[in-house]
Design a protein around this motif. Sequence first.
Motif, PDB file in Angstrom:
ATOM      1  N   ALA A  65       0.730  -1.200   0.045  1.00 23.96           N
ATOM      2  CA  ALA A  65       0.089   0.054  -0.162  1.00 23.96           C
ATOM      3  C   ALA A  65       0.925   1.245   0.039  1.00 23.96           C
ATOM      4  CB  ALA A  65      -1.038  -0.056   1.305  1.00 23.96           C
ATOM      5  N   LYS A  69      -5.351   2.061   5.864  1.00 26.99           N
ATOM      6  CA  LYS A  69      -5.184   1.166   4.832  1.00 26.99           C
ATOM      7  C   LYS A  69      -4.898  -0.347   5.447  1.00 26.99           C
ATOM      8  CE  LYS A  69      -4.648   4.098   0.857  1.00 26.99           C
ATOM      9  NZ  LYS A  69      -3.951   4.374  -0.554  1.00 26.99           N
ATOM     10  N   HIS A  73      -6.664  -3.475   5.893  1.00 24.30           N
ATOM     11  CA  HIS A  73      -6.175  -4.769   5.415  1.00 24.30           C
ATOM     12  C   HIS A  73      -6.093  -5.908   6.496  1.00 24.30           C
ATOM     13  CE1 HIS A  73      -3.564  -7.683   3.303  1.00 24.30           C
ATOM     14  NE2 HIS A  73      -2.917  -7.581   3.927  1.00 24.30           N
TER      15      HIS A  73
END
Length: 55
Positions: free
Chosen positions: A17, A28, A32
Motif C-alpha cells: 500500500a 489502509k 487490510h
Amino acid sequence: MVSFKCKDIGMDCKFEATAANVQDLDDKIARHAREAHKITSLDKEMWTKIHKAEK
C-alpha cells in the motif's frame, strides 16, 4: 508518499500500500489486517513494527 508491504514484517502476504501520509497508510493497513488476516486490533508492538517498515 509513504509505503508498506506485509512481507517487510515477515508476513507471507503480497499486500502493498501507498498513501500521501502515514495516517492514511495506517488506515489502509488496519483495514487490510481486519479483512485479510482477521486481526481486529493491532497492538502497540505491532504498530511499532509496522512503522519501522514504512518507507
